[in-house]
Design an enzyme around this catalytic site. Sequence first.
Site, PDB file in Angstrom:
ATOM      1  N   THR A  70       0.862  -1.191   0.000  1.00 44.60           N
ATOM      2  CA  THR A  70       0.000   0.000   0.000  1.00 44.60           C
ATOM      3  C   THR A  70       0.893   1.234   0.000  1.00 44.60           C
ATOM      4  OG1 THR A  70      -1.792  -1.158   1.114  1.00 44.60           O
ATOM      5  CG2 THR A  70      -1.779   1.243   1.317  1.00 44.60           C
ATOM      6  N   SER A 196       5.136  -7.027  -1.784  1.00 43.49           N
ATOM      7  CA  SER A 196       4.791  -7.106  -0.366  1.00 43.49           C
ATOM      8  C   SER A 196       5.116  -8.502   0.176  1.00 43.49           C
ATOM      9  CB  SER A 196       3.290  -6.829  -0.222  1.00 43.49           C
ATOM     10  OG  SER A 196       2.908  -6.905   1.120  1.00 43.49           O
ATOM     11  N   CYS A 317      -9.290  -5.588   1.489  1.00 48.02           N
ATOM     12  CA  CYS A 317      -9.511  -4.152   1.661  1.00 48.02           C
ATOM     13  C   CYS A 317     -10.874  -3.734   1.125  1.00 48.02           C
ATOM     14  CB  CYS A 317      -8.424  -3.365   0.943  1.00 48.02           C
ATOM     15  SG  CYS A 317      -6.803  -4.058   1.155  1.00 48.02           S
TER      16      CYS A 317
HETATM   17  N1  PMP Z   1      -1.825  -4.552  -4.371  1.00 42.71           N
HETATM   18  C1  PMP Z   1      -2.408  -5.752  -4.527  1.00 42.71           C
HETATM   19  C2  PMP Z   1      -2.650  -6.268  -5.909  1.00 42.71           C
HETATM   20  C3  PMP Z   1      -2.775  -6.508  -3.412  1.00 42.71           C
HETATM   21  O1  PMP Z   1      -3.363  -7.699  -3.580  1.00 42.71           O
HETATM   22  C4  PMP Z   1      -2.528  -5.989  -2.119  1.00 42.71           C
HETATM   23  C5  PMP Z   1      -2.924  -6.768  -0.878  1.00 42.71           C
HETATM   24  N2  PMP Z   1      -4.298  -7.073  -0.807  1.00 42.71           N
HETATM   25  C6  PMP Z   1      -1.916  -4.731  -2.004  1.00 42.71           C
HETATM   26  C7  PMP Z   1      -1.581  -4.042  -3.151  1.00 42.71           C
HETATM   27  C8  PMP Z   1      -1.629  -4.116  -0.656  1.00 42.71           C
HETATM   28  O2  PMP Z   1      -0.528  -4.745  -0.066  1.00 42.71           O
HETATM   29  P1  PMP Z   1      -0.193  -4.583   1.486  1.00 42.71           P
HETATM   30  O3  PMP Z   1      -1.124  -5.491   2.216  1.00 42.71           O
HETATM   31  O4  PMP Z   1       1.238  -5.008   1.606  1.00 42.71           O
HETATM   32  O5  PMP Z   1      -0.355  -3.147   1.830  1.00 42.71           O
END
Ligand code: PMP
Length: 373
Positions: A70, A196, A317
């Site tokens: 993120t 990530s 999310c």
């Molecule tokens: N981009 C994508 C395509 C994801 O699947 C996710 C996680 N759901 C994220 C960004 C966000 O990653 P993080 O949980 O490390 O903030």
Amino acid sequence: MIFLDNAGTTKMFEECLKTYGYYACEKFYNPSAISRESAFVHGELEKVKKLILKKLGAYKGTIIFTGGATESNNLAIKGSVRNGDYTYIFTNGEHPSVYNVAKSLMNDGRKVELIKLDANGQADLKDLEEKLSPKVRLISCMLVSNETGAMNDIKKISALRDKLAPNALLHVDAVQGFMKIPFNVTELGIDLLSFSAHKFHGPKGVGGLYVKNLSSIKNIVEGGGQEYGIRSGTENVPGIMAMATAIEKIDIKKNFTRVKELCEKLNNILSKEEGIIIHNYNGSPYIESVTFKGVKGETMLHALEEKGVIVGLGSACSAKKAGNRVLKEIGFADEEIISSCRISFNAYMTGEEIETAGRIIVETFQEMKKRVS
Ligand code: PMP
């Protein structure tokens, strides 16, 4: 518990915990201080950057460690914004950590274009072509969809950029592809790439941004100037080192073949049941969307958990929000969206687990169907 929501997160490797402990309790020194111990820790971080660059096939550029994708996505996009008559391009399939940044640029009065998805869940290249011009500053397109597993043709997007928008940076959110799908940033002409650790059995809250050319982005937080002044704040050394342990352990090609087998095994079981529709876009075998006709996805999810199987409803999310922007864009009807779950795999599951999960999913669907009819 059989965990089939690996696109949401993965179980951390035990080995990562050992590494974490070592760098948290023994080599706990601040990498920016000037003691010899600190210099050692700094050197360890540099080695991790080299390791990641090698995995990415990058001959140029560096890695900026972040607190997860993120943050990486926010940094890549907000950090590349410049005043002037520029256009910023995103696809309609992006994760909220890109999509909502695009919306905030729009609200700030910047020129933003959103690219349609086709029926296969991929960015529509005709639409992209029409929107490209020398005024484009950034194109942000994910490698693998976290909703459907569809893969974008980054090579073609990169070639279009070279031809029609030579001033544009190409940012790729590779969260669902890094350490899962073989790819190479040099071949694909990528300038910025987010990843990530918790999506590949590393710790949560750690990730990074590959940056081909440091002068292409600016910092979005002010502070002590760590990470070339682009991401201030003491690096999460134990987390980064634990992420490196996960990277070292994973064999991308072997895991890819294994996950493909597991995915096919499950699909063979599910596809025999009328009313279960598998949306497999020939993209990543790690993720697929499955519709349970006539039964709410949420109902299936809870009933399955009671029986020891965890599936997802889409991006964690956005899972709690009504509807699903990405599935709608691909052309799913509202009833289909409501009746869909996301199933996502990891390479360390056994064939027996998949068979058990398949049987439980079919049984649960049959029971739920009876209840609603
Ligand atoms: N981009 C994508 C395509 C994801 O699947 C996710 C996680 N759901 C994220 C960004 C966000 O990653 P993080 O949980 O490390 O903030």
